[in-house]
Motif scaffolding. Structure first.
Motif, mmCIF file in Angstrom:
data_model
loop_
_atom_site.group_PDB
_atom_site.id
_atom_site.type_symbol
_atom_site.label_atom_id
_atom_site.label_comp_id
_atom_site.label_asym_id
_atom_site.label_seq_id
_atom_site.Cartn_x
_atom_site.Cartn_y
_atom_site.Cartn_z
ATOM 1 N N UNK A 36 0.850 -1.185 0.000
ATOM 2 C CA UNK A 36 0.000 0.000 0.000
ATOM 3 C C UNK A 36 0.887 1.236 0.000
ATOM 4 N N UNK A 37 0.318 2.320 -0.492
ATOM 5 C CA UNK A 37 1.000 3.607 -0.493
ATOM 6 C C UNK A 37 0.153 4.559 0.334
ATOM 7 N N UNK A 38 0.803 5.276 1.230
ATOM 8 C CA UNK A 38 0.096 6.264 2.035
ATOM 9 C C UNK A 38 0.902 7.552 2.059
ATOM 10 N N UNK A 44 7.062 12.382 0.931
ATOM 11 C CA UNK A 44 5.668 12.676 0.624
ATOM 12 C C UNK A 44 4.768 11.457 0.601
ATOM 13 N N UNK A 45 5.277 10.317 0.122
ATOM 14 C CA UNK A 45 4.533 9.058 0.111
ATOM 15 C C UNK A 45 5.424 7.967 0.677
ATOM 16 N N UNK A 46 4.799 6.943 1.246
ATOM 17 C CA UNK A 46 5.600 5.829 1.756
ATOM 18 C C UNK A 46 4.937 4.499 1.424
ATOM 19 N N UNK A 47 5.785 3.490 1.211
ATOM 20 C CA UNK A 47 5.334 2.130 0.939
ATOM 21 C C UNK A 47 5.144 1.391 2.256
ATOM 22 N N UNK A 48 4.170 0.500 2.274
ATOM 23 C CA UNK A 48 3.983 -0.388 3.424
ATOM 24 C C UNK A 48 3.716 -1.790 2.887
ATOM 25 N N UNK A 96 11.966 -4.587 -2.326
ATOM 26 C CA UNK A 96 12.357 -3.299 -2.896
ATOM 27 C C UNK A 96 11.383 -2.938 -4.012
ATOM 28 N N UNK A 97 10.983 -1.687 -4.069
ATOM 29 C CA UNK A 97 10.063 -1.215 -5.100
ATOM 30 C C UNK A 97 10.853 -0.461 -6.160
ATOM 31 N N UNK A 98 10.745 -0.925 -7.398
ATOM 32 C CA UNK A 98 11.329 -0.218 -8.538
ATOM 33 C C UNK A 98 10.170 0.483 -9.235
ATOM 34 N N UNK A 99 9.944 1.739 -8.845
ATOM 35 C CA UNK A 99 8.760 2.484 -9.247
ATOM 36 C C UNK A 99 9.102 3.545 -10.296
ATOM 37 N N UNK A 100 8.622 3.379 -11.533
ATOM 38 C CA UNK A 100 8.926 4.362 -12.572
ATOM 39 C C UNK A 100 8.224 5.701 -12.360
ATOM 40 N N UNK A 101 7.263 5.763 -11.451
ATOM 41 C CA UNK A 101 6.527 6.997 -11.176
ATOM 42 C C UNK A 101 7.225 7.880 -10.153
ATOM 43 N N UNK A 102 8.162 7.321 -9.408
ATOM 44 C CA UNK A 102 8.862 8.073 -8.362
ATOM 45 C C UNK A 102 9.897 8.996 -8.992
ATOM 46 N N UNK A 103 9.827 10.275 -8.648
ATOM 47 C CA UNK A 103 10.816 11.230 -9.151
ATOM 48 C C UNK A 103 12.002 11.358 -8.207
ATOM 49 N N UNK A 104 11.799 10.944 -6.950
ATOM 50 C CA UNK A 104 12.898 10.887 -5.989
ATOM 51 C C UNK A 104 12.481 9.931 -4.879
ATOM 52 N N UNK A 111 10.270 5.672 1.163
ATOM 53 C CA UNK A 111 9.546 6.917 0.937
ATOM 54 C C UNK A 111 9.895 7.441 -0.448
ATOM 55 N N UNK A 112 8.905 8.044 -1.130
ATOM 56 C CA UNK A 112 9.157 8.535 -2.480
ATOM 57 C C UNK A 112 8.293 9.749 -2.779
ATOM 58 N N UNK A 113 8.650 10.450 -3.839
ATOM 59 C CA UNK A 113 7.896 11.627 -4.297
ATOM 60 C C UNK A 113 7.525 11.432 -5.757
ATOM 61 N N UNK A 114 6.446 12.059 -6.175
ATOM 62 C CA UNK A 114 6.033 12.113 -7.569
ATOM 63 C C UNK A 114 5.754 13.556 -7.923
ATOM 64 N N UNK A 115 5.853 13.858 -9.193
ATOM 65 C CA UNK A 115 5.520 15.238 -9.637
ATOM 66 C C UNK A 115 4.118 15.296 -10.131
#
Length: 115
Positions: A36-38, A44-48, A96-104, A111-115
Motif C-alpha cells: 500500500x501507499x500512504x 511525501x509518500x511511503x510504501x507499506x 524493494x520497489x522499482x517504481x517508474x513513477x517516483x521522481x525521488x 519513501x518517495x515523491x512524484x511530480x
C-alpha cells in the motif's frame, strides 16, 4: 517473456520465491504480499508491506509463479508499472520497489515523491 501493461504491478522472480517461502513458513499457502501507499515519509509518500489472505472489492491481484501480490486501486495509481523485487545484500534482506513513477526517493527506499 510475459507481457506487462503500463498499469500492471509485477513481482520479480526473487520476490515471488520469497513470498512463497514466507507463506509456507506461516502454513498459509494462499497468503499474498500486500503493498500500500500512504501519505507521509520524508518524500511525501511511503510504501507499506504486509501479508494478507483476504482481498477487498477495490483490490487488484497480480501473480507470478503462483505467488500473489495485492494492492488497492488508490495505491495502484502511484505504483503503475512498478516491480517489487526481493533483495539480499549487506544491508539485509528486504522487498524493494522499482517504481517508474517516483521522481525521488529517500535513502532507505521506503519513501518517495512524484511530480
Amino acid at each position: 517473456m510475459e507481457s506487462v501493461l503500463a498499469h500492471d504491478l509485477t513481482l520479480s522472480p526473487a520476490a515471488a520465491r520469497r513470498v512463497a517461502q514466507l507463506a509456507e513458513l506461516e502454513g498459509k499457502p494462499g497468503l499474498m504480499l500486500r503493498i500500500t501507499v500512504s501519505g507521509g515519509g520524508c518524500q511525501g509518500f511511503q510504501y507499506a508491506f504486509s501479508f494478507d489472505d483476504q482481498t477487498a472489492s477495490d483490490d487488484r491481484v497480480f501473480e507470478r509463479d503462483g505467488s500473489k501480490l495485492v494492492t488497492d486501486e488508490t495505491s495502484l495509481d502511484l505504483l503503475a508499472g512498478a516491480e517489487i523485487d526481493f533483495v539480499e545484500d549487506l544491508m539485509g534482506a528486504y522487498f524493494q520497489v522499482k517504481n517508474p513513477n517516483a521522481t525521488s526517493s529517500c535513502g532507505c527506499g521506503t519513501s518517495f515523491a512524484v511530480n
